[in-house]
Design an enzyme around this catalytic site. Structure first.
Site, PDB file in Angstrom:
ATOM      1  N   LYS A  36      34.568  48.111  76.842  1.00  0.00           N
ATOM      2  CA  LYS A  36      33.342  48.490  77.549  1.00  0.00           C
ATOM      3  C   LYS A  36      33.664  49.108  78.904  1.00  0.00           C
ATOM      4  O   LYS A  36      33.171  50.179  79.257  1.00  0.00           O
ATOM      5  CB  LYS A  36      32.491  47.221  77.730  1.00  0.00           C
ATOM      6  CG  LYS A  36      31.030  47.473  77.766  1.00  0.00           C
ATOM      7  CD  LYS A  36      30.273  46.155  77.757  1.00  0.00           C
ATOM      8  CE  LYS A  36      30.352  45.473  76.403  1.00  0.00           C
ATOM      9  NZ  LYS A  36      30.111  44.035  76.444  1.00  0.00           N
ATOM     10  N   ARG A  41      29.198  41.166  82.092  1.00  0.00           N
ATOM     11  CA  ARG A  41      29.504  41.149  80.652  1.00  0.00           C
ATOM     12  C   ARG A  41      30.978  40.927  80.410  1.00  0.00           C
ATOM     13  O   ARG A  41      31.801  41.318  81.229  1.00  0.00           O
ATOM     14  CB  ARG A  41      29.161  42.505  80.016  1.00  0.00           C
ATOM     15  CG  ARG A  41      27.726  42.898  80.091  1.00  0.00           C
ATOM     16  CD  ARG A  41      27.588  44.361  79.698  1.00  0.00           C
ATOM     17  NE  ARG A  41      26.378  44.924  80.239  1.00  0.00           N
ATOM     18  CZ  ARG A  41      25.287  45.175  79.521  1.00  0.00           C
ATOM     19  NH1 ARG A  41      25.275  44.934  78.241  1.00  0.00           N
ATOM     20  NH2 ARG A  41      24.221  45.684  80.094  1.00  0.00           N
ATOM     21  N   GLY A  69      32.260  37.216  69.075  1.00  0.00           N
ATOM     22  CA  GLY A  69      32.399  35.780  69.313  1.00  0.00           C
ATOM     23  C   GLY A  69      32.427  35.410  70.787  1.00  0.00           C
ATOM     24  O   GLY A  69      32.543  34.252  71.150  1.00  0.00           O
ATOM     25  N   MET A 116      31.288  35.771  75.118  1.00  0.00           N
ATOM     26  CA  MET A 116      30.129  35.399  75.937  1.00  0.00           C
ATOM     27  C   MET A 116      29.017  36.434  75.843  1.00  0.00           C
ATOM     28  O   MET A 116      29.267  37.621  75.735  1.00  0.00           O
ATOM     29  CB  MET A 116      30.558  35.283  77.390  1.00  0.00           C
ATOM     30  CG  MET A 116      29.483  34.681  78.255  1.00  0.00           C
ATOM     31  SD  MET A 116      29.819  34.897  80.012  1.00  0.00           S
ATOM     32  CE  MET A 116      29.070  36.492  80.284  1.00  0.00           C
ATOM     33  N   ARG A 157      30.826  53.678  72.414  1.00  0.00           N
ATOM     34  CA  ARG A 157      32.004  53.246  71.639  1.00  0.00           C
ATOM     35  C   ARG A 157      31.918  53.915  70.269  1.00  0.00           C
ATOM     36  O   ARG A 157      30.866  54.420  69.885  1.00  0.00           O
ATOM     37  CB  ARG A 157      32.027  51.730  71.489  1.00  0.00           C
ATOM     38  CG  ARG A 157      30.803  51.200  70.802  1.00  0.00           C
ATOM     39  CD  ARG A 157      30.799  49.693  70.698  1.00  0.00           C
ATOM     40  NE  ARG A 157      29.485  49.228  70.294  1.00  0.00           N
ATOM     41  CZ  ARG A 157      29.125  47.962  70.249  1.00  0.00           C
ATOM     42  NH1 ARG A 157      29.969  47.024  70.597  1.00  0.00           N
ATOM     43  NH2 ARG A 157      27.926  47.613  69.861  1.00  0.00           N
ATOM     44  N   HIS A 171      40.451  33.331  36.453  1.00  0.00           N
ATOM     45  CA  HIS A 171      40.654  34.311  35.373  1.00  0.00           C
ATOM     46  C   HIS A 171      39.565  35.377  35.408  1.00  0.00           C
ATOM     47  O   HIS A 171      39.844  36.579  35.380  1.00  0.00           O
ATOM     48  CB  HIS A 171      40.665  33.587  34.019  1.00  0.00           C
ATOM     49  CG  HIS A 171      40.821  34.501  32.841  1.00  0.00           C
ATOM     50  ND1 HIS A 171      39.745  35.039  32.167  1.00  0.00           N
ATOM     51  CD2 HIS A 171      41.938  35.013  32.268  1.00  0.00           C
ATOM     52  CE1 HIS A 171      40.197  35.819  31.202  1.00  0.00           C
ATOM     53  NE2 HIS A 171      41.524  35.821  31.235  1.00  0.00           N
ATOM     54  N   SER A 177      59.874  48.023  37.276  1.00  0.00           N
ATOM     55  CA  SER A 177      58.507  47.926  37.769  1.00  0.00           C
ATOM     56  C   SER A 177      58.346  46.501  38.305  1.00  0.00           C
ATOM     57  O   SER A 177      58.564  45.532  37.572  1.00  0.00           O
ATOM     58  CB  SER A 177      57.515  48.190  36.644  1.00  0.00           C
ATOM     59  OG  SER A 177      56.210  48.069  37.142  1.00  0.00           O
ATOM     60  N   GLY A 224      56.778  43.284  39.069  1.00  0.00           N
ATOM     61  CA  GLY A 224      55.630  42.493  38.647  1.00  0.00           C
ATOM     62  C   GLY A 224      55.388  41.446  39.715  1.00  0.00           C
ATOM     63  O   GLY A 224      55.837  40.308  39.611  1.00  0.00           O
ATOM     64  N   THR A 225      54.682  41.848  40.749  1.00  0.00           N
ATOM     65  CA  THR A 225      54.572  40.972  41.914  1.00  0.00           C
ATOM     66  C   THR A 225      53.620  39.802  41.692  1.00  0.00           C
ATOM     67  O   THR A 225      53.588  38.892  42.511  1.00  0.00           O
ATOM     68  CB  THR A 225      54.134  41.781  43.151  1.00  0.00           C
ATOM     69  OG1 THR A 225      53.070  42.644  42.767  1.00  0.00           O
ATOM     70  CG2 THR A 225      55.294  42.581  43.701  1.00  0.00           C
ATOM     71  N   ASP A 284      53.825  37.649  38.994  1.00  0.00           N
ATOM     72  CA  ASP A 284      54.745  36.565  38.642  1.00  0.00           C
ATOM     73  C   ASP A 284      55.801  36.379  39.729  1.00  0.00           C
ATOM     74  O   ASP A 284      56.206  35.252  40.004  1.00  0.00           O
ATOM     75  CB  ASP A 284      55.402  36.847  37.291  1.00  0.00           C
ATOM     76  CG  ASP A 284      54.476  36.477  36.148  1.00  0.00           C
ATOM     77  OD1 ASP A 284      53.816  35.428  36.257  1.00  0.00           O
ATOM     78  OD2 ASP A 284      54.394  37.233  35.174  1.00  0.00           O
ATOM     79  N   CYS A 334      53.582  47.067  39.623  1.00  0.00           N
ATOM     80  CA  CYS A 334      52.391  46.990  38.770  1.00  0.00           C
ATOM     81  C   CYS A 334      51.658  45.667  38.904  1.00  0.00           C
ATOM     82  O   CYS A 334      50.704  45.401  38.193  1.00  0.00           O
ATOM     83  CB  CYS A 334      52.742  47.268  37.321  1.00  0.00           C
ATOM     84  SG  CYS A 334      53.839  46.033  36.621  1.00  0.00           S
ATOM     85  N   TYR A 346      56.255  54.820  43.001  1.00  0.00           N
ATOM     86  CA  TYR A 346      54.818  54.803  42.715  1.00  0.00           C
ATOM     87  C   TYR A 346      54.257  53.398  42.812  1.00  0.00           C
ATOM     88  O   TYR A 346      55.005  52.410  42.799  1.00  0.00           O
ATOM     89  CB  TYR A 346      54.536  55.390  41.319  1.00  0.00           C
ATOM     90  CG  TYR A 346      55.016  54.541  40.184  1.00  0.00           C
ATOM     91  CD1 TYR A 346      54.222  53.504  39.682  1.00  0.00           C
ATOM     92  CD2 TYR A 346      56.255  54.759  39.606  1.00  0.00           C
ATOM     93  CE1 TYR A 346      54.674  52.709  38.649  1.00  0.00           C
ATOM     94  CE2 TYR A 346      56.716  53.963  38.568  1.00  0.00           C
ATOM     95  CZ  TYR A 346      55.919  52.939  38.094  1.00  0.00           C
ATOM     96  OH  TYR A 346      56.346  52.137  37.070  1.00  0.00           O
TER      97      TYR A 346
HETATM   98  C1  PEP Z   1      53.126  40.752  37.118  1.00  0.00           C
HETATM   99  O1  PEP Z   1      53.654  39.684  36.860  1.00  0.00           O
HETATM  100  O2  PEP Z   1      53.028  41.205  38.257  1.00  0.00           O
HETATM  101  C2  PEP Z   1      52.534  41.556  36.047  1.00  0.00           C
HETATM  102  C3  PEP Z   1      52.046  42.761  36.278  1.00  0.00           C
HETATM  103  O3  PEP Z   1      52.442  40.958  34.826  1.00  0.00           O
HETATM  104  P1  PEP Z   1      51.239  39.987  34.417  1.00  0.00           P
HETATM  105  O4  PEP Z   1      50.259  39.986  35.528  1.00  0.00           O
HETATM  106  O5  PEP Z   1      50.705  40.550  33.154  1.00  0.00           O
HETATM  107  O6  PEP Z   1      51.964  38.712  34.240  1.00  0.00           O
HETATM  108 MG    MG Z   2      54.048  39.192  34.759  1.00  0.00          MG
END
Ligand code: PEP
Ligand code: MG
Length: 890
Positions: A26, A96, A105, A107, A351, A467, A776, A778-779, A781, A843, A863
């Protein structure tokens, strides 16, 4: 000597817009507006360094602060021709808080500071008595609440009693004497509640207000706000003290807020509201209905009362010129506050204005065309996560709605349709081309076909990572999860939500962006992917380095993703294809077979179905890369679970229910994340992977033969932990390929790669890459296995962790860079060392998260792959990641 105080006003200032860290947002912008020569009431800002000093030295001030403030008061007094505490020419100020970023949040504001018994009399003489006493009683009330910590209600009660005594309906029915009397009663109340009088000394008032602003930096609500918005405690707040101007001085006075463009649509017109004869808080308080600023807006709203443009044409013209100047100066849409005091316009704040995603896109594109910003700035202006708002149907804001329940906003978008209580029901209704909402207590993998058939999903149980929530987000289906007040009796086809009882076939509407559930059909608006949105996306595409693929299991999803700009499929999960009604029987026969020959017979039934699935997907992708993952989940997921289901399946398959039950128990994986699944399934039942490899390769040949573009095939083996596992599978798959070459004369080109979703695989990446042609990550798991918490278990207590500040980010949403991210970097580096140019992608769900995409860009991945509806978000986030890394190099 440190400079603690910066003054502004009268066409000059000691600070500027670049000094937000020191003067707060401000204060810095008021200084900037003064420098621009705009009419800003004179004032000064006390720096955030004083705030730090205050906390470091036990709530005390630097010794040279007082002389600095006195001198600043003299300066603004000279500019305003008034002095704090002088009954003849009383200076009144507002006080102010002002952090670097706007912080609701903090005064509240104190207005009219500087009034006491004498100065109020003086003000009465200078202006008129009613105005003076009204200002005084408002000041006492505000100061007492904000600085002295007394409840507003004490004062409201006094006011109400007095109004009753006088037979006054509105505050405005009270006269000068009444208000003077009320001010005096207010002061009595303060003395009674606090045991000391309301401060008459105006300097004491000022220091009290300054202390309250600094004190508010550590208030519980400011602390909570900081934690939720990642604002460091060290930043501190500034205090801005500014000469009061009054919008409540009669018919030629007014106060209002304006946006330089419409914050909802982005349209270029002066948008905002004002009130004649009112003070700032009246506009937001909602007691009186404000009038629009522009005439066109008033006409569109069929408003009866005049716009500012009509009521005060000269002021409007002046305001319009100031808005134009500010926009060009800041090169962004501005949100400003102004006051008109007896015909003279004053600017109180400017602003960058908050805006909807739709407005953000339009404004960015328009401003580039107007030459205010370049394409990179335009791309950097849009919050990627906000794009979500634009990609799904939304509720018509003008439609009438009856809210019947609330749950979690699990997957964005709105959907309306008939209630179905089972997946099969949902599929049946959808087959008759009627819209359906699948309503379940919670969902499981067996509901996938129903979730697919449904327009939206509503569950009574389950969190943001249940799920239903995860699968719905992946499919781009709107979902409200965990709507606890809904009770479902699926057997009898009824549900209750509070006093409402709804039957199968009744229509409801859900809004997955807010978690709301409505009775009946509510009108929807379809998303618009062309126009400005398309233009902005094209700019983003030209900037980004990361490719963006999609996770898609069906030709439909693949087409949707391509519409959103996907450049390939990064993950096609084949297991979902097995849940369809016509397949599950063959899948179960395959699983239950004792002999390899029986298993092969069942697989032979599945082969043409799989081949057809892949043909559809390859056709939809028209020559783009497609990564197909071989079967991953533990087999028990395909088997019936309860006795009733087991009996039905045994009947259908002509088998023995007892044997079926025993088999289901034998196959049950105690820890469904690991163990006998993924590649280990491929090792024990190689026929399954062989059938899938054949289906994939034959489908690619068939599509090509029919004139389609040759697909760039990538066959992916899941859950590999040892190089030897992948080697065995490679042998089998290559053998199938050799066989097909014999039968058909040729085979399509394909790459064979693996998912990296176990810590062991990440560490062994150098070895695994000797066989794998791509990785790839698989973040999903990898996160579970690295931090040792499964996604399903995580929901509740991660929330708790986030609330308590143990975690700042949900690792199932944003890559945990210290654990999972470290493994990704190690695997990328080791993998590429043994196979230069190794193709790397991600992925897991993180592939659609902007912060994680930034990490993927910085880690050199090729990617990201995400669900179809996240593709535009990922394209934009990838562009912003590229812009940010260039900036870091600069
Ligand atoms: C993963 O594990 O990130 C993955 C893409 O496989 P899934 O979610 O099918 O286990
Ligand atoms: Mg997996």
């Amino acid at each position: 000597m440190a400079k603690w105080v910066y003054s502004f006003g009268d066409g000059k200032a000691e600070g500027n817009a670049g000094m937000k860290d020191l003067l707060g947002g401000k204060g810095a912008n008021l200084a900037e507006m003064s420098n621009l020569g705009l009419p800003v009431p004179p004032g000064f800002s006390i720096t955030t360094e004083v705030c730090s000093y205050f906390y470091e030295r036990g709530n005390s001030y630097p010794t040279d602060l007082k002389p600095a403030i006195d001198s600043a008061l003299t300066t603004i007094g000279a500019r305003a021709n008034a002095t704090l505490g002088d009954p003849n020419r009383p200076l009144l100020v507002s006080v102010r808080s002002g952090a670097r970023v706007s912080m609701p949040g903090m005064m509240d504001t104190v207005l009219n500071l500087g009034l006491n018994a004498q100065t109020t009399e003086g003000l009465a003489k200078l202006t008129e008595p009613r105005f003076a006493y009204d200002s005084y009683r408002r000041f006492i009330q505000m100061y007492s609440a904000v600085v002295l910590g007394l409840e507003h209600s004490f004062f409201e009660e006094i006011l109400d009693t007095e109004k009753e005594l006088k037979g006054a309906e509105l505050d405005t029915d009270l006269g000068a004497d009444d208000l003077r009397n009320i001010a005096s009663l207010f002061k009595d109340c303060v003395r009674e509640k606090l045991g000391r009088p309301f401060p008459e000394d105006v300097h004491e008032q000022l220091w009290g207000a300054i202390g309250a602003v600094f004190g508010s930096w550590q208030s519980p609500r400011a602390k909570t706000y900081r934690r939720l918005h990642d604002i460091p405690e060290e930043w501190g707040t500034a205090v801005t003290v500014q000469t009061m101007v009054f919008g409540n001085r009669g018919a030629t006075s007014a106060t209002g807020v304006a946006f330089t463009r419409d914050p909802a649509t982005g349209e270029k017109l002066l948008y905002g509201e004002f009130l004649i004869n009112a003070q700032g808080e009246d506009v937001v308080a909602g007691i009186r209905t404000p009038q629009p600023i522009s005439k066109v807006v008033r006409e569109r709203q069929s408003g009866k009362r005049p716009s500012l443009e009509e009521a005060m044409p000269q002021t409007f013209t002046e305001l319009q010129a100031i808005c134009a100047k500010l926009e060009v100066h800041y090169r962004d849409m501005q949100d400003l506050e102004f006051t008109v005091q007896e015909g003279k316009l004053f600017m109180l704040q400017t602003r960058s204005g908050k805006r909807t995603a739709e407005a953000a896109v339009k404004i960015a594109v328009d401003m580039e065309r107007e030459g205010l910003i370049d394409k990179k700035v335009a791309v950097g202006r849009i919050e990627p996560a906000a794009l979500d708002q634009l990609l799904h149907p939304t509720l018509d804001p003008d439609a009438e709605k009856e809210l019947i329940a609330m749950g979690l906003a699990a997957s964005p978008g709105a959907a309306t349709g008939e209630i179905a209580f089972t997946a099969d029901e949902a599929e049946k209704v959808a087959a008759e081309r009627r819209d359906v909402i699948l309503v379940r207590t919670e969902t499981s993998p067996e509901d996938i076909h129903g979730m697919h058939a449904a327009r939206g999903i509503l569950t009574a149980r389950g969190g943001m990572t249940s799920h239903a929530a995860v699968v719905a987000r992946g499919m781009g289906r709107p979902c409200v999860s965990g709507a606890g007040m809904i009770k479902i009796d699926a057997k009898n086809g009824v549900m209750t939500a509070g006093k409402h009882t709804l039957k199968r076939g009744d229509v409801i509407t859900i809004d997955g962006a807010t978690g709301s559930v409505y009775n009946g059909r509510v009108g929807l608006r379809q998303p618009e992917l062309t126009g400005d949105f398309g233009v902005l996306m094209a700019w983003a595409d030209a900037i980004r380095r990361l490719k963006v693929r999609t996770n898609a299991d069906t030709p439909d999803d693949a087409s949707t993703a391509r519409k959103f700009g996907a450049e390939g499929i990064g993950l096609c999960r084949t297991e979902h294809m097995f849940f369809d009604n016509d397949r599950i029987v063959a899948v179960r026969q395959m699983i239950l077979a004792d002999a390899e020959s029986d298993r092969k017979a069942a697989l032979a039934k599945l082969l043409p179905m799989q081949r057809q699935d892949f043909e559809g997907i390859f056709r939809a992708m028209e020559g783009l890369p497609v990564t197909i993952r071989l079967l991953d989940p533990p087999l028990h997921e395909f088997l019936p679970q309860d006795d009733e289901e087991i009996a039905a399946v045994a009947r259908a398959a002509g088998g023995d229910p007892a044997k079926l039950r025993a088999r289901a128990i034998a196959l049950h994986e105690a820890n469904p994340m690991l163990g006998h699944r993924g590649v280990r399934l491929g090792i024990t039942y190689p026929e399954i992977y062989e059938m899938q490899a054949r289906a994939i390769l034959e489908a690619a040949l068939n599509v090509e033969k029919a004139g389609g573009k040759p697909v760039q095939l990538e066959i992916m083996v899941p859950l590999v932990a040892w190089k030897a596992e992948l080697d065995r599978m490679k042998e089998r798959i290559d053998a199938v390929a050799a066989q097909i070459r014999k039968e058909r004369g040729r085979i399509p080109d394909y790459l064979l790669g693996t998912m990296i979703e176990l810590p062991r695989a990440a560490l062994q990446a150098g070895e695994i890459a000797k066989t794998a042609q791509f990785f790839s990550f698989g973040t999903n798991d990898l996160t579970q296995t690295t931090i040792g918490i499964s996604r399903d278990d995580a929901g509740m207590f991660l929330m708790d962790y986030l609330n308590k500040g143990v975690l700042t980010r949900d690792p199932f949403v944003t890559i945990d860079t210290e654990g999972v991210g470290e493994l990704v970097r190690i695997a990328a580096e080791r993998g590429r060392r043994s196979r230069p140019g190794l193709k790397l992608g991600i992925c897991g769900e993180h592939g659609g998260d902007p912060d994680s995409i930034r990490f993927c860009h910085d880690s050199g991945l090729d990617y990201v792959s995400c669900s179809p509806f996240r593709v535009p978000v990922a394209r934009l986030a990838a562009a912003q990641a590229a812009l940010a890394s260039v900036k870091n190099i600069d």
